[in-house]
Motif scaffolding. Structure first.
Motif, mmCIF file in Angstrom:
data_model
loop_
_atom_site.group_PDB
_atom_site.id
_atom_site.type_symbol
_atom_site.label_atom_id
_atom_site.label_comp_id
_atom_site.label_asym_id
_atom_site.label_seq_id
_atom_site.Cartn_x
_atom_site.Cartn_y
_atom_site.Cartn_z
ATOM 1 N N GLY A 207 6.536 -3.710 -9.718
ATOM 2 C CA GLY A 207 6.757 -3.834 -8.280
ATOM 3 C C GLY A 207 8.196 -3.451 -7.976
ATOM 4 O O GLY A 207 8.953 -3.079 -8.877
ATOM 5 N N CYS A 208 8.564 -3.553 -6.706
ATOM 6 C CA CYS A 208 9.899 -3.072 -6.294
ATOM 7 C C CYS A 208 10.887 -4.213 -6.094
ATOM 8 O O CYS A 208 12.015 -3.972 -5.694
ATOM 9 N N GLY B 85 10.542 -6.335 -3.752
ATOM 10 C CA GLY B 85 10.469 -6.713 -2.337
ATOM 11 C C GLY B 85 9.758 -8.036 -2.123
ATOM 12 O O GLY B 85 10.078 -8.782 -1.195
ATOM 13 N N CYS B 86 8.777 -8.325 -2.984
ATOM 14 C CA CYS B 86 8.068 -9.610 -2.858
ATOM 15 C C CYS B 86 9.021 -10.763 -3.155
ATOM 16 O O CYS B 86 8.951 -11.814 -2.501
ATOM 17 N N GLU C 213 4.588 -10.985 -9.035
ATOM 18 C CA GLU C 213 4.739 -9.757 -8.241
ATOM 19 C C GLU C 213 4.437 -8.538 -9.098
ATOM 20 O O GLU C 213 4.813 -8.488 -10.268
ATOM 21 N N GLY D 206 1.797 -10.407 -3.334
ATOM 22 C CA GLY D 206 2.010 -9.091 -2.741
ATOM 23 C C GLY D 206 0.939 -8.078 -3.118
ATOM 24 O O GLY D 206 0.189 -8.245 -4.080
ATOM 25 N N ASP D 207 0.896 -6.998 -2.330
ATOM 26 C CA ASP D 207 -0.206 -6.040 -2.461
ATOM 27 C C ASP D 207 -0.230 -5.310 -3.802
ATOM 28 O O ASP D 207 -1.308 -4.902 -4.251
ATOM 29 N N CYS D 208 0.900 -5.086 -4.438
ATOM 30 C CA CYS D 208 0.859 -4.405 -5.745
ATOM 31 C C CYS D 208 0.098 -5.253 -6.763
ATOM 32 O O CYS D 208 -0.704 -4.733 -7.534
ATOM 33 N N ASN E 265 -1.688 -1.072 -4.762
ATOM 34 C CA ASN E 265 -0.758 -0.639 -3.709
ATOM 35 C C ASN E 265 0.118 0.543 -4.144
ATOM 36 O O ASN E 265 -0.361 1.500 -4.751
ATOM 37 N N VAL E 266 1.398 0.497 -3.851
ATOM 38 C CA VAL E 266 2.325 1.602 -4.145
ATOM 39 C C VAL E 266 2.357 1.908 -5.644
ATOM 40 O O VAL E 266 2.396 3.073 -6.052
ATOM 41 N N GLY F 160 0.077 -8.578 1.323
ATOM 42 C CA GLY F 160 1.165 -8.114 2.189
ATOM 43 C C GLY F 160 2.166 -7.283 1.406
ATOM 44 O O GLY F 160 2.330 -7.459 0.207
ATOM 45 N N CYS F 161 2.792 -6.355 2.103
ATOM 46 C CA CYS F 161 3.794 -5.492 1.470
ATOM 47 C C CYS F 161 4.972 -5.295 2.409
ATOM 48 O O CYS F 161 4.954 -4.389 3.215
ATOM 49 N N PRO F 162 5.981 -6.147 2.306
ATOM 50 C CA PRO F 162 6.014 -7.323 1.438
ATOM 51 C C PRO F 162 5.209 -8.459 2.064
ATOM 52 O O PRO F 162 4.938 -8.438 3.259
HETATM 53 S S1 SF4 Z 1 3.814 -5.396 -2.568
HETATM 54 FE FE1 SF4 Z 1 5.331 -4.108 -1.505
HETATM 55 S S2 SF4 Z 1 7.189 -5.348 -1.544
HETATM 56 FE FE2 SF4 Z 1 5.823 -6.190 -3.135
HETATM 57 S S3 SF4 Z 1 6.369 -5.128 -5.036
HETATM 58 FE FE3 SF4 Z 1 4.703 -3.953 -4.077
HETATM 59 S S4 SF4 Z 1 5.771 -2.368 -2.883
HETATM 60 FE FE4 SF4 Z 1 7.266 -3.950 -3.324
#
Ligand code: SF4
Length: 159
Positions: A13-14, A16-17, A58, A84-86, A91-92, A140-142
């Motif tokens: 993940g990034c 962000g969560c 996350e 979070g969505d990942c 997700n991303v 959610g993202c985030p």
């Molecule tokens: S859900 Fe969104 S905020 Fe959380 S790790 Fe994935 S990209 Fe980042």
């Protein structure tokens, strides 16, 4: 009374969560009055401990290190929450799935990628529940901070 042992984990993940978790501000302090934070990227603990009550996880599972960590979390944790969505649906982190791993590496690195010394990538990036059993989900993202607090409160009651 024994403090509730809380962990937060960062897979693919990034972060962000985790920023949303920090956005709880005073709400986070209230949670931490009842919990002992025993593992997190926010602290310097190298090994995921035994006997964790609640883990917020996350990120998706994108490589063999993520997979091994997810399995260790499941073995050592009573309530695992996808954060979070990942973690919930890829997700991303899973954007490389349609093209496939080989094509993604080729597009990104050409013939200069050798992977020496790096963790082995999964052929497909997977949401957490496709690797281990998950007890709850915070999408959610985030993810919304209020939703994180709500789910943590629920887990504190259930654990
Ligand atoms: S859900 Fe969104 S905020 Fe959380 S790790 Fe994935 S990209 Fe980042």
């Amino acid at each position: 009374m024994k403090a509730i042992r809380l962990a937060t984990v960062w897979l693919a993940g990034c972060s962000g969560c985790h920023m949303s978790l920090l956005n709880l501000h005073h709400g986070l302090l209230e949670i931490l009055e009842r919990c002992e934070l025993v593992y997190s990227p926010l602290m310097d603990v190298k090994e995921y401990p035994e006997g964790v009550d609640i883990a917020l996880v996350e990120g998706a599972v994108a490589n063999e290190d993520n997979r091994a960590m997810a399995q260790l979390i499941r073995q050592r944790t009573r309530i695992v929450i996808s954060l979070g969505d990942c973690a919930v649906n890829g997700n991303v982190s899973a954007l490389r799935n349609p093209a496939g791993l080989a094509a993604t590496l080729e597009r990104s690195y050409g013939d200069s990628f050798h992977g020496a010394g790096l963790t082995r990538l999964e052929q497909r990036v997977l949401p957490l529940h496709q690797v281990i059993a998950v007890d709850a989900y915070i999408p959610g993202c985030p993810p919304d901070s209020g939703l994180i607090q709500q789910e943590l409160e629920r887990a504190l009651i259930l654990r």
